[in-house]
Write a protein that holds these residues in place. Structure first.
Motif, PDB file in Angstrom:
ATOM      1  N   PHE A   1       0.819  -1.211   0.000  1.00 41.66           N
ATOM      2  CA  PHE A   1       0.000   0.000   0.000  1.00 41.66           C
ATOM      3  C   PHE A   1       0.857   1.267   0.000  1.00 41.66           C
ATOM      4  N   VAL A   2       1.926   1.287   0.795  1.00 41.82           N
ATOM      5  CA  VAL A   2       2.777   2.480   0.853  1.00 41.82           C
ATOM      6  C   VAL A   2       3.349   2.795  -0.519  1.00 41.82           C
ATOM      7  N   HIS A   3       3.951   1.804  -1.167  1.00 41.92           N
ATOM      8  CA  HIS A   3       4.614   2.055  -2.455  1.00 41.92           C
ATOM      9  C   HIS A   3       3.605   2.185  -3.597  1.00 41.92           C
ATOM     10  N   ASN A   4       2.482   1.474  -3.488  1.00 42.54           N
ATOM     11  CA  ASN A   4       1.454   1.602  -4.521  1.00 42.54           C
ATOM     12  C   ASN A   4       0.860   3.009  -4.529  1.00 42.54           C
ATOM     13  N   PHE A   5       0.501   3.523  -3.358  1.00 42.41           N
ATOM     14  CA  PHE A   5      -0.111   4.848  -3.308  1.00 42.41           C
ATOM     15  C   PHE A   5       0.911   5.957  -3.561  1.00 42.41           C
ATOM     16  N   THR A   6       2.195   5.704  -3.274  1.00 42.64           N
ATOM     17  CA  THR A   6       3.226   6.664  -3.657  1.00 42.64           C
ATOM     18  C   THR A   6       3.311   6.752  -5.175  1.00 42.64           C
ATOM     19  N   THR A   7       3.295   5.602  -5.841  1.00 44.85           N
ATOM     20  CA  THR A   7       3.315   5.575  -7.305  1.00 44.85           C
ATOM     21  C   THR A   7       2.059   6.208  -7.878  1.00 44.85           C
ATOM     22  N   MET A   8       0.912   5.938  -7.246  1.00 47.24           N
ATOM     23  CA  MET A   8      -0.343   6.531  -7.705  1.00 47.24           C
ATOM     24  C   MET A   8      -0.322   8.051  -7.566  1.00 47.24           C
ATOM     25  N   GLU A   9       0.227   8.550  -6.459  1.00 43.80           N
ATOM     26  CA  GLU A   9       0.279   9.998  -6.261  1.00 43.80           C
ATOM     27  C   GLU A   9       1.070  10.664  -7.384  1.00 43.80           C
ATOM     28  N   SER A  10       2.188  10.056  -7.748  1.00 43.59           N
ATOM     29  CA  SER A  10       2.987  10.590  -8.839  1.00 43.59           C
ATOM     30  C   SER A  10       2.193  10.577 -10.144  1.00 43.59           C
ATOM     31  N   GLY A  11       1.451   9.494 -10.379  1.00 43.06           N
ATOM     32  CA  GLY A  11       0.642   9.407 -11.594  1.00 43.06           C
ATOM     33  C   GLY A  11      -0.463  10.448 -11.636  1.00 43.06           C
TER      34      GLY A  11
END
Length: 315
Positions: free
Chosen positions: A106-116
């Protein structure tokens, strides 16, 4: 050591999260500003989501992307901060193996999503300023929904292999994670086997996301700046600049500490570990805290809607 599956790779039943290495005595007090930031982030982003959902006049791509950003900020901060506070205040350092992998995802997925989402918002500003007459036709509702789905799908596809690769590895007796949440490279360091594939894939994801997203953002804002400078009326220029200032502020609060953390983890071995961990916390908490404030203050329509919302509650 106990393993989760006796026939598969040796997994510890639990890990121990240190918190902030070197600041174990001080982290009880450090938790208070983090808790305040989290409360502001939750309240601010929930208010934004409520306003955008209830106000039909805010069904524009800019506000829909902002709603995606608010949801991502809520999920990102919530995925790590509640557990971190239990470590700092209650000394509850244990986290189950699978719970750790879930948190990592969740931490890395939502970090990647925020960038997107930030990329999508940069594209929205590009079309709104450089192609205003075609903006609504290019970024129609189906296109906005498709972009949101693509951002979510990209995060899942890129981060899930990190968890899968870790699950297939055997872990050593040492089960102490020198962090306050399950960060990918901090967990990789506990693996007994060869971790070159894990490390290489982690670097690939970080560089792929950073290079692609920052390239699109920089190109978009460069073209926006060129278009704004062509405008003859100074008030029109000012309005266009004001529209983009909030986006630039959000970009800086997210990418500067994120890049610092990513590079420090791999190359900045001379930097004290507690500095690295603190900066990692800031880039997970500062953007979710500041984003609703920045957009609420600088965006006239949102500012007016927020004022009306609190006037209704006051009455």
């Amino acid at each position: 050591m106990s393993s989760v599956n006796s026939t598969g790779p040796s997994h510890p039943l639990t890990f121990l999260l240190v918190g902030i290495p070197g600041l174990e005595k001080e982290q009880f007090w450090i938790a208070f500003p983090f808790c305040i930031m989290y409360a502001i982030a939750v309240l601010g982003n929930i208010i934004l989501l409520i306003i955008i959902k209830t106000e039909s006049s805010l069904r524009e791509p800019m506000y829909l992307f902002l709603a995606m950003l608010a949801f991502t900020d809520l999920a990102l901060s919530t995925s790590m901060l509640p557990k971190m506070l239990t470590i700092f205040w209650r000394g509850s350092r244990e986290i189950g193996f699978f719970s750790c992998l879930v948190q990592l995802f969740f931490v890395h997925n939502f970090t990647t999503m925020e960038s997107g989402v930030l990329v999508a918002m940069a594209l929205d500003r590009y079309f709104a300023i450089c192609h205003p007459l075609r903006h609504s036709s290019i970024l129609s509702m189906p296109v906005v929904a498709a972009l949101g789905s693509l951002v979510l799908l990209r995060g899942v596809i890129m981060v899930a292999p990190c968890c899968f690769l870790l699950h297939r590895k055997a872990f050593c007796q040492h089960r102490v994670i020198s962090h306050s949440y399950c960060e990918h490279m901090a967990v990789v360091k506990l693996v007994c086997e060869d971790t070159r594939v894990n490390a290489a894939y982690g670097i690939f994801v970080a560089l792929a996301v950073a290079i692609f997203d920052l390239t699109v953002i920089i190109v978009s804002y460069t073209m926006i700046l060129r278009e704004v400078l062509k405008l003859s009326a100074s008030d029109t220029q000012l309005k266009a600049f004001n529209t983009c200032v909030s986006h630039v502020c959000v970009l800086l609060t997210f990418y500067v500490p994120a890049l610092f953390t990513s590079l420090t983890h791999r190359f900045g071995h001379s930097i004290p570990q507690h500095i690295h961990i603190l900066v990692a916390h800031l880039y997970m908490l500062v953007p979710p805290t500041l984003n609703p404030i920045i957009y609420g203050v600088r965006t006239k329509q949102l500012r007016e809607k927020i004022a009306v919302l609190f006037q209704r509650k006051g009455n």
